[in-house]
Motif scaffolding. Structure first.
Motif, PDB file in Angstrom:
ATOM      1  N   ILE A  24      32.369  36.163  34.842  1.00 50.16           N
ATOM      2  CA  ILE A  24      33.802  35.339  34.422  1.00 50.16           C
ATOM      3  C   ILE A  24      34.426  36.062  33.153  1.00 50.16           C
ATOM      4  CG2 ILE A  24      35.187  33.865  33.533  1.00 50.16           C
ATOM      5  CD1 ILE A  24      33.990  31.813  35.109  1.00 50.16           C
ATOM      6  N   ARG A  25      33.407  36.150  32.130  1.00 47.21           N
ATOM      7  CA  ARG A  25      33.220  36.888  30.839  1.00 47.21           C
ATOM      8  C   ARG A  25      33.686  38.318  30.777  1.00 47.21           C
ATOM      9  NH1 ARG A  25      32.268  31.868  31.015  1.00 47.21           N
ATOM     10  NH2 ARG A  25      30.148  31.303  29.982  1.00 47.21           N
ATOM     11  N   SER A  40      41.125  37.000  36.090  1.00 38.43           N
ATOM     12  CA  SER A  40      39.768  35.898  36.102  1.00 38.43           C
ATOM     13  C   SER A  40      39.598  35.146  35.107  1.00 38.43           C
ATOM     14  CB  SER A  40      38.642  38.027  35.468  1.00 38.43           C
ATOM     15  OG  SER A  40      38.740  38.096  34.297  1.00 38.43           O
ATOM     16  N   GLN A  41      39.101  35.359  33.831  1.00 35.07           N
ATOM     17  CA  GLN A  41      38.368  34.516  33.044  1.00 35.07           C
ATOM     18  C   GLN A  41      40.058  33.270  32.212  1.00 35.07           C
ATOM     19  OE1 GLN A  41      37.196  35.186  29.489  1.00 35.07           O
ATOM     20  NE2 GLN A  41      35.630  33.573  28.612  1.00 35.07           N
ATOM     21  N   GLY A  42      39.907  32.060  32.763  1.00 34.97           N
ATOM     22  CA  GLY A  42      40.639  31.480  32.876  1.00 34.97           C
ATOM     23  C   GLY A  42      41.496  30.308  31.548  1.00 34.97           C
ATOM     24  N   THR A 105      31.885  23.642  26.806  1.00 33.40           N
ATOM     25  CA  THR A 105      30.987  24.224  27.136  1.00 33.40           C
ATOM     26  C   THR A 105      29.735  23.747  25.716  1.00 33.40           C
ATOM     27  OG1 THR A 105      32.257  26.206  27.918  1.00 33.40           O
ATOM     28  CG2 THR A 105      29.704  26.121  27.198  1.00 33.40           C
ATOM     29  N   TYR A 129      31.122  25.292  38.375  1.00 36.96           N
ATOM     30  CA  TYR A 129      31.669  26.245  37.522  1.00 36.96           C
ATOM     31  C   TYR A 129      30.504  27.122  36.902  1.00 36.96           C
ATOM     32  CZ  TYR A 129      32.542  27.444  32.769  1.00 36.96           C
ATOM     33  OH  TYR A 129      33.240  28.472  31.334  1.00 36.96           O
ATOM     34  N   ASN A 178      37.065  23.413  39.514  1.00 31.89           N
ATOM     35  CA  ASN A 178      36.703  24.591  38.875  1.00 31.89           C
ATOM     36  C   ASN A 178      35.473  24.869  39.599  1.00 31.89           C
ATOM     37  OD1 ASN A 178      37.052  27.623  38.300  1.00 31.89           O
ATOM     38  ND2 ASN A 178      36.164  27.145  36.112  1.00 31.89           N
ATOM     39  N   TYR A 209      40.271  19.651  33.826  1.00 35.08           N
ATOM     40  CA  TYR A 209      41.143  20.306  33.898  1.00 35.08           C
ATOM     41  C   TYR A 209      42.432  18.487  34.328  1.00 35.08           C
ATOM     42  CZ  TYR A 209      38.995  24.393  34.059  1.00 35.08           C
ATOM     43  OH  TYR A 209      38.449  25.571  33.997  1.00 35.08           O
ATOM     44  N   LYS A 240      42.278  23.216  27.384  1.00 30.46           N
ATOM     45  CA  LYS A 240      43.008  24.046  29.353  1.00 30.46           C
ATOM     46  C   LYS A 240      44.095  23.082  28.635  1.00 30.46           C
ATOM     47  CE  LYS A 240      39.100  25.504  30.857  1.00 30.46           C
ATOM     48  NZ  LYS A 240      38.889  27.020  30.952  1.00 30.46           N
ATOM     49  N   TYR A 325      42.953  27.876  39.216  1.00 27.24           N
ATOM     50  CA  TYR A 325      42.833  28.363  40.039  1.00 27.24           C
ATOM     51  C   TYR A 325      43.318  28.782  41.141  1.00 27.24           C
ATOM     52  CZ  TYR A 325      39.498  28.028  35.820  1.00 27.24           C
ATOM     53  OH  TYR A 325      39.143  28.396  34.482  1.00 27.24           O
ATOM     54  N   ARG A 371      37.821  34.898  43.181  1.00 27.09           N
ATOM     55  CA  ARG A 371      38.511  33.650  42.674  1.00 27.09           C
ATOM     56  C   ARG A 371      39.884  34.592  41.750  1.00 27.09           C
ATOM     57  NH1 ARG A 371      36.785  30.237  37.283  1.00 27.09           N
ATOM     58  NH2 ARG A 371      37.605  32.100  36.028  1.00 27.09           N
TER      59      ARG A 371
HETATM   60  N1  GLN Z   1      36.683  27.671  32.338  1.00 26.42           N
HETATM   61  C1  GLN Z   1      36.957  29.031  32.250  1.00 26.42           C
HETATM   62  C2  GLN Z   1      36.897  30.076  33.572  1.00 26.42           C
HETATM   63  O1  GLN Z   1      36.559  29.961  34.461  1.00 26.42           O
HETATM   64  C3  GLN Z   1      37.164  30.093  31.716  1.00 26.42           C
HETATM   65  C4  GLN Z   1      35.536  29.133  30.838  1.00 26.42           C
HETATM   66  C5  GLN Z   1      34.952  30.403  29.615  1.00 26.42           C
HETATM   67  O2  GLN Z   1      34.998  31.556  29.716  1.00 26.42           O
HETATM   68  N2  GLN Z   1      34.287  30.095  29.092  1.00 26.42           N
HETATM   69  O3  GLN Z   1      37.503  31.063  33.959  1.00 26.42           O
END
Ligand code: GLN
Length: 399
Positions: A24-25, A40-42, A105, A129, A178, A209, A240, A325, A371
């Protein structure tokens, strides 16, 4: 004679080699590289509520700049307890049950490390997730996956029952979910609760969420199901709900029997979450209910807008009931897999999304999934729409 033995010790630990960097990152980094539209990243691309920003600035100017109490500043802990009790009728005592962490996290990691011993099993719904995989490895848990079946992401109660045994220490729940957008029903949560009670297992419930929920659905915390308040750790945070993902302020609500362990792990991981942002968090949690109603309504519009865009560009979409998402199926585009498609999409089309396989452990699962997130300004979604026009051309060429 060599100076070093054959196997150098200049490597990461065995634990750290068992998982990869977050996909994701990574997608956000690739998006920056190619100048794409980041779905992409939420994280939101619009401002946080002004009252909250003002409260954070005021706290810094008032010199709230040193450590708060390690398990959280009193005003925020009191606000977390008050709001949960007000909404769900479960009495929460801030001093005994609330621990503020550096984001949800860290709250998840601290909880896992506080309650799991190596060899303990933890039940995880798949897709999940991404973080839950490394969380399990770092805490020594053995994950047991239970499939959520598309299109409605339901689970087979027999599969779930088969995943529990006397080694089961916990189950991780994420509702609204997620990456699927599933909102677990009361009935599903009761099925889970029955198994938790039967096997003396803990529910770790990620409810980040909570307020992002659509179509008149109701969020049900598993802590409100009979017999679950004293075996549930509920996780949540500011990120969020108040569009402040970069603040990293989250918390756990735990039964008093587990709070001490969570607080110790949290303390030695991070000491504490940023003090001025905790003050702002207390202000955030005092916003009127209309704030939450409006948040959900705005996200529902954006959900509908992105679904329409993705449908038009021939993705198969799964309409989410909550979170921000949209899972899609890309099987008809003719790419080798989700990673290849995601790379193509960010590089050549200019839209970043997350490859579906990041949410699965089962080999091959998620290879036709992608996603997208819609926590973005309408203009951003419109720009993604424009860029996706290119996809049609590529689609024809690549078939
Ligand atoms: N929860 C977000 C995602 O799924 C971002 C979380 C994160 O990168 N720390 O994209």
């Amino acid at each position: 004679m060599t100076e070093f033995p054959q196997m150098s010790k200049l490597t990461g630990s065995k634990r750290a080699t068992q998982f990869t960097e977050s996909v994701i990152r990574e997608m956000t980094r690739l998006n920056q590289l190619y100048g794409g539209v980041n779905l992409s990243q939420g994280f939101p691309d619009f401002p946080a509520p002004p009252e909250i920003k003002a409260a954070a600035c005021a706290a810094i100017n008032d010199d709230v700049n040193q450590y708060a109490v390690t398990w959280g500043a009193r005003p925020l802990r009191e606000a977390v307890a008050r709001e949960f009790t007000r909404r769900y009728g479960v009495p929460i005592v801030a001093d005994e049950q609330v621990t503020v962490c550096c984001g949800t996290t860290e709250a998840m990691m601290a909880t896992m490390m506080a309650i799991v011993d190596p060899g303990d099993e933890v039940v995880v719904f798949e897709p999940f997730y991404e973080n839950y995989g490394p969380d399990a490895i770092l805490s020594g848990a053995t994950p047991r996956y239970v499939t959520l079946h598309e299109p409605d992401w339901s689970f087979d109660p027999d599969d779930l029952a088969a995943a529990f045994n006397d080694k089961t220490k916990a189950i991780i729940i994420n509702t609204p979910n997620n990456p699927t957008g599933k909102v677990f029903s009361r009935e599903e949560l009761e099925t889970i609760a029955t198994l938790c009670r039967k096997w003396d297992a803990i529910a770790i419930s990620d409810e980040i969420y909570e307020h992002i929920i659509y179509d008149g659905q109701q969020h049900v915390p598993i802590a409100t199901i009979e017999g679950m308040a004293d075996r549930t750790v509920t996780l949540n945070g500011l990120s969020k709900t108040f569009s402040v993902t970069g603040w990293c302020v989250g918390w756990t609500i735990s039964p008093p029997s587990l709070t001490g362990a969570i607080r110790k792990v949290h303390d030695f991981l991070t000491v504490g979450a940023p003090a001025p942002l905790q003050e702002a968090g207390a202000v955030a949690l005092a916003l009127p209910d209309s704030y939450y109603t409006s948040l959900a309504a705005k996200y529902q519009e954006r959900r509908d807008a992105l679904i329409a865009i993705l449908d038009r560009h021939r993705f198969t979409t799964y309409k989410p009931s909550g979170a921000y998402y949209i899972m899609t199926d890309i099987g008809t585009f003719g790419f080798a897999d989700d990673v290849e498609f995601a790379r193509y999409l960010v590089k050549d089309v200019g839209v970043a999304a997350v490859p579906g396989s990041s949410f699965y452990k089962t080999a091959g699962a998620g290879r036709t999934k992608l996603r997208f997130c819609f926590c973005k300004r309408p203009e951003t979604l419109a720009e993604a729409d424009r860029r996706l026009e290119k996809l049609v051309v590529a689609d024809v060429t690549l078939h």
